[in-house]
Scaffold this active site. Structure first.
Site, PDB file in Angstrom:
ATOM      1  N   HIS A 445      20.940 -14.242  26.431  1.00  0.00           N
ATOM      2  CA  HIS A 445      21.627 -12.907  26.090  1.00  0.00           C
ATOM      3  C   HIS A 445      23.154 -12.359  26.476  1.00  0.00           C
ATOM      4  O   HIS A 445      23.157 -11.244  26.586  1.00  0.00           O
ATOM      5  CB  HIS A 445      20.659 -11.740  26.032  1.00  0.00           C
ATOM      6  CG  HIS A 445      19.469 -11.907  25.122  1.00  0.00           C
ATOM      7  ND1 HIS A 445      19.329 -11.437  23.942  1.00  0.00           N
ATOM      8  CD2 HIS A 445      17.985 -12.338  25.487  1.00  0.00           C
ATOM      9  CE1 HIS A 445      18.077 -11.799  23.560  1.00  0.00           C
ATOM     10  NE2 HIS A 445      17.603 -12.321  24.481  1.00  0.00           N
ATOM     11  N   ASP A 531      15.243 -12.660  30.164  1.00  0.00           N
ATOM     12  CA  ASP A 531      14.263 -13.106  29.190  1.00  0.00           C
ATOM     13  C   ASP A 531      14.536 -14.178  28.164  1.00  0.00           C
ATOM     14  O   ASP A 531      16.074 -14.199  28.268  1.00  0.00           O
ATOM     15  CB  ASP A 531      13.887 -11.943  28.322  1.00  0.00           C
ATOM     16  CG  ASP A 531      14.982 -11.159  27.710  1.00  0.00           C
ATOM     17  OD1 ASP A 531      16.079 -11.251  28.242  1.00  0.00           O
ATOM     18  OD2 ASP A 531      14.649 -10.854  26.543  1.00  0.00           O
ATOM     19  N   GLU A 532      13.956 -14.917  27.578  1.00  0.00           N
ATOM     20  CA  GLU A 532      14.479 -15.388  26.283  1.00  0.00           C
ATOM     21  C   GLU A 532      15.683 -16.626  26.475  1.00  0.00           C
ATOM     22  O   GLU A 532      16.464 -16.505  25.889  1.00  0.00           O
ATOM     23  CB  GLU A 532      14.704 -14.471  25.323  1.00  0.00           C
ATOM     24  CG  GLU A 532      13.450 -14.013  24.775  1.00  0.00           C
ATOM     25  CD  GLU A 532      13.966 -13.053  23.612  1.00  0.00           C
ATOM     26  OE1 GLU A 532      12.870 -12.571  22.716  1.00  0.00           O
ATOM     27  OE2 GLU A 532      15.108 -12.571  23.325  1.00  0.00           O
ATOM     28  N   THR A 533      15.323 -17.364  27.380  1.00  0.00           N
ATOM     29  CA  THR A 533      16.503 -18.551  27.605  1.00  0.00           C
ATOM     30  C   THR A 533      15.542 -19.761  27.035  1.00  0.00           C
ATOM     31  O   THR A 533      14.469 -20.277  27.323  1.00  0.00           O
ATOM     32  CB  THR A 533      16.765 -18.806  29.027  1.00  0.00           C
ATOM     33  OG1 THR A 533      15.674 -18.973  30.014  1.00  0.00           O
ATOM     34  CG2 THR A 533      17.419 -17.612  29.602  1.00  0.00           C
TER      35      THR A 533
END
Length: 848
Positions: A445, A531-533
């Site tokens: 992100h 988050d969210e890698t």
């Protein structure tokens, strides 16, 4: 992917045709009609190997003949298009949600009023109307600087002059369940007036009870007849009148007509150090008001409770005593200003409302893929480039126009907070007894930061200053990794194996610390995101070298979080992150104080990870998306704004009915995102005895919120239900079971008696919202959601209600005229129904 060559993705191979001229671009921008139609959210079959897809079509119609074909249309499509069926056009994915429509070689141009249909299949899930973005951009084929790109007028949104809500003329109506349900097993209901009538509680109170939001621990009426007339104003003792820490509460009282003067009711403050920091006692009598607290915060909340007791049209309350303290220490709201910017005034106004309902943490999400929103000394590129989206495919001036941003850099979706802006927010938050928790999401992100630092690198390399160019560079020239993030970016993750990455992070954190320190509001907690890698760094030479030298390394994301967490902790700051990223760490390598925001979905066993991390001794803040994500719709209806991946409907009753102490027990009363029953087995990964959650946080992500009014619509009145659950634990709420249990629709732990207690408590809360708090929101200009109407025909008469009392109900007849509901004589003449307040009109629902 090689970051220096990433722009090659944008330079798609096209036939060597002459680019369109400015006249063509201007003509199409003004005249081309674009119509998007979602055909099915669950077609019978999908092209290729895809098992799940969405079928849609775009129709392009021009009112005149136009033979110039060398144009391209760029548009935001949240979910990638992977198969196209069209005689004359292709669609290609650029990056993120940006797609490009190009004419095929044999396309000879538009024929007057002849539709060109482009049917296509997309991946993943996109079904609420607000997920279909506006502001399609037309340019020449290669997006050269020889012509000026324009937005296509037919893809602009409109504001309904009656409701103030957004309209999307480019998007065909949603009329069937095939557009609402995402699979064959999906049972999501279309929430019509009839459905709402069957499932919502009809208000039973037509006067506001003697209470306030959030509900105090104890409220005793000493004399119902002995009224305290607060219109007489307050005669504040010096400890109250001269205390700047109480000024925001006194301002709210004055807003409602409760000023202070020497002739008012004597009001004094007593200090009792035995009370908890935020606790207070409040006694109201006709001739004296007494506040007892151990701190300014307790006294502040006592004054806010006085404001909560009154109505705008009635400043008298019975003589009473309140003894109160919060259930949760952490009572937060997360606001995403990165995806789409929120004005400084919006933040200040939100802080005022948070304080009024005793919320005390603002988690401010300041950076993400689509924007960097805080000025940092010595790094002007972060805001010069990273704070804006426009039409520049080289991204040397701005970021790509993700999320339907259009081409206008001055649009309110763009912008940033200067140092002075941010410090004003800090000081105002402190006056309202709210801690600001900044977040600049990393390592995923991070596209806005990555692109900004790429621009900085290029600038200094061109100036021959390599050392300076590489000082804060977040990319690696030889990194050949190819990946796609959950938002479909291929270049949104900073390289966690470069020393310059940590130089950049420390620079940013040090600047944040300095900004806080300068105004006397110390930075206590920093949220790193984490988050969210997905799939990054697999072919990074730097990461390969790090792995070779550190064989015990099992997760690059975990390595990053541990390293940054220790850096943050070394500066005396508590670290916070999302629970999925923290799951990649070795807890032994983390600081002693960690905050985890648990956003794993309860309906998909997410409570287990929440329990695991709480058992580590970390401060667990519940961020349960099925109930705290206020960017999701209030109801499962395509006209309701919001995302939908975790829940299809989050109304005030669902938020009010949340039982934070016992997450798995919700299997008895909730459904999955496809409206199906589920089972929660709490025999494994249980919460250890004595472990308590730190608190509860609401969330306002902004991908689909392009204005401050849209953001307010999503916040209010749900924010009041969040405040209720964060501050007050009701007797009907289930505590955590001492022994393991399995919960489902038949387990019966949340008994009928408990549910009846909840419903009675809801009637109190709903009456307070509808008969007291809505008027206060209106007075302050808040664009809250006017509720939709539940209705059914009973014994030949139309019966209707709203979940909150106090709203007028209107019905539209066959001729299109609106009448008060009691003026409709023949129910067969009724077509639509809506609610109305003093100044606002709500969204209408069809009665047919």
């Amino acid at each position: 992917m090689n970051k220096l060559l990433a722009l090659s993705v944008l330079c798609l191979v096209t036939p060597k045709l002459v680019n369109a001229n400015q006249h063509t671009i201007d003509t199409l921008a003004n005249e081309l009609d674009v119509n998007y139609r979602l055909i099915s959210a669950s077609p019978k079959s999908c092209p290729g190997d895809e098992k799940k897809c969405y079928l849609s079509e775009l129709t392009l119609t021009n009112p005149s003949n136009l033979k110039d074909t060398n144009f391209a249309i760029f548009f935001s499509q949240l979910m990638p298009i992977y198969a196209v069926e069209s005689t004359h056009f292709d669609i290609s994915h650029i990056n993120g949600d940006v797609h490009k429509i190009s004419a095929k070689k044999h396309f000879k141009g538009f024929t007057k009023n002849t539709p060109e249909v482009i049917r296509f299949y997309s991946k993943d899930s996109q079904i609420t109307r607000s997920e279909f973005m506006p502001n399609y951009i037309i340019s020449d084929r290669t997006a050269s600087d020889k012509v000026t790109a324009r937005t296509i007028k037919s893809t602009h949104t409109r504001i309904d002059p009656v409701t103030g809500l957004e309209r999307q003329p480019y998007l065909a109506p949603f009329t069937s369940l095939a557009q609402l349900r995402v699979s064959k097993q999906d049972q999501t209901p279309w929430m019509s007036p009839q459905y709402l009538y069957q499932t919502q509680l009809k208000p039973s109170l037509n006067t506001a009870p003697v209470s306030l939001i959030p509900k105090p621990s104890r409220l005793n009426i000493n004399s119902a007849d002995n009224l305290v007339k607060l219109s007489k104003e307050l005669n504040l003792s010096p400890e109250l009148a001269n205390n700047n820490a109480l000024s925001a509460a006194l301002t709210r009282l004055e807003l409602f007509g409760i000023g202070h003067s020497k002739t008012g009711i004597p009001t004094q403050l007593n200090i009792d150090n035995s009370l908890a920091n935020e606790a207070y006692q409040l006694t109201l009598a006709p001739n004296a008001i007494t506040i007892t607290a151990s701190s300014n915060t307790g006294a502040f909340y006592a004054l806010m409770s006085i404001a909560g007791l009154v109505s705008l049209n009635n400043l008298s309350v019975p003589s009473l005593t309140i003894i109160d303290e919060p259930h949760f220490e952490f009572r937060g709201l997360h606001i995403d200003v990165a995806r789409n910017f929120r004005s400084k005034q919006f933040i200040l106004d939100t802080l005022s409302q948070m304080a009024a309902y005793k919320l005390n943490k603002l988690h401010l999400h300041l950076a993400d893929d689509e924007g960097w929103r805080l000025a940092i000394n010595d790094l002007p590129e972060l805001t010069e480039i990273g704070a804006y989206r426009c039409f520049d495919l080289t991204e040397s001036e701005c970021l790509l126009p993700q999320l339907g941003a259009g081409i206008d850099k001055s649009s309110p979706v763009n912008g940033f907070y200067s140092k002075a802006d941010y410090q004003e927010i800090l000081k105002f938050a402190a006056l309202n007894h709210i801690e600001v928790i900044p977040s600049l999401d990393m390592p995923g992100h991070s596209r806005a930061a990555v692109k900004a630092m790429d621009a900085r690198y290029k600038k200094y390399m061109q100036a021959g200053e390599q050392q300076k160019a590489e000082q804060y560079w977040l990319s690696e020239a030889s990194d050949a990794t190819q990946y796609s993030s959950i938002q479909h970016y291929n270049d949104n993750t900073l390289n966690v194996c470069l020393p310059s990455t940590y130089t950049f992070i420390e620079k940013v954190i040090d600047e944040l610390i300095a900004m806080h320190h300068e105004v006397g509001v110390e930075l206590a907690t920093y949220h790193i995101g984490a988050d969210e890698t997905a799939g990054a760094w697999l072919n990074s030479p730097a990461c390969n070298a790090l792995k070779a030298s550190t064989p015990e390394l099992t997760s690059f994301n975990g390595y990053f979080i541990e390293k940054v967490s220790q850096l943050v902790a070394s500066k005396g700051i508590k670290v916070a992150a999302w629970n999925d990223g923290l799951g990649d760490t070795n807890p032994q390598n983390m600081p002693s104080k960690v905050q985890s925001n648990g956003w794993s979905m309860i309906t998909e066993d997410g409570y287990k990870e929440v329990h695991q991390q709480a058992n580590l001794g970390w401060d667990m803040v519940l961020s349960t998306p099925e109930v705290t994500y206020f960017d999701f719709p209030y109801q499962s209806h395509p006209e309701e704004r919001g995302n939908h991946w975790a829940a299809r409907a989050i109304d005030g009753f669902k938020v009010f009915g949340f039982m934070p102490e016992n997450l798995p027990a919700h299997a008895e009363i909730w459904q999955t995102k496809e409206h199906l029953a589920y089972r929660a087995d709490d025999n494994q990964e249980r919460l250890n005895q004595g472990i308590k959650f730190k608190g509860l946080q609401g969330h306002l992500w902004s991908e689909m919120l392009r204005s401050d009014s849209q953001a307010e619509y999503m916040l209010y009145p749900r924010l009041l239900a969040l405040a209720e659950r964060a501050w007050h634990k009701a007797d009907w709420q289930l505590s955590y079971a001492e022994k393991g249990r399995i919960y489902d629709k038949q387990s019966g732990v949340f008994t009928a008696h408990k549910q009846a207690e909840r419903d009675t408590d809801w009637q109190r809360f709903a009456a307070l919202v509808g008969l007291k708090e809505i008027a206060k929101l209106e007075q302050q200009g808040v664009f809250y959601r006017v509720p939709t109407v539940a209705a059914a025909v009973n014994n030949g008469k139309l019966d209707a209600f709203t979940p909150y009392p106090g709203f007028a109900i209107e019905v539209q007849d066959k001729q299109g005229t609106w009448h008060a509901i009691n003026h409709i004589k023949d129910v067969n003449d009724a077509r639509y129904i809506r609610a109305r307040s003093e100044t606002r009109v709500g969204r209408s629902l069809s009665l047919k």
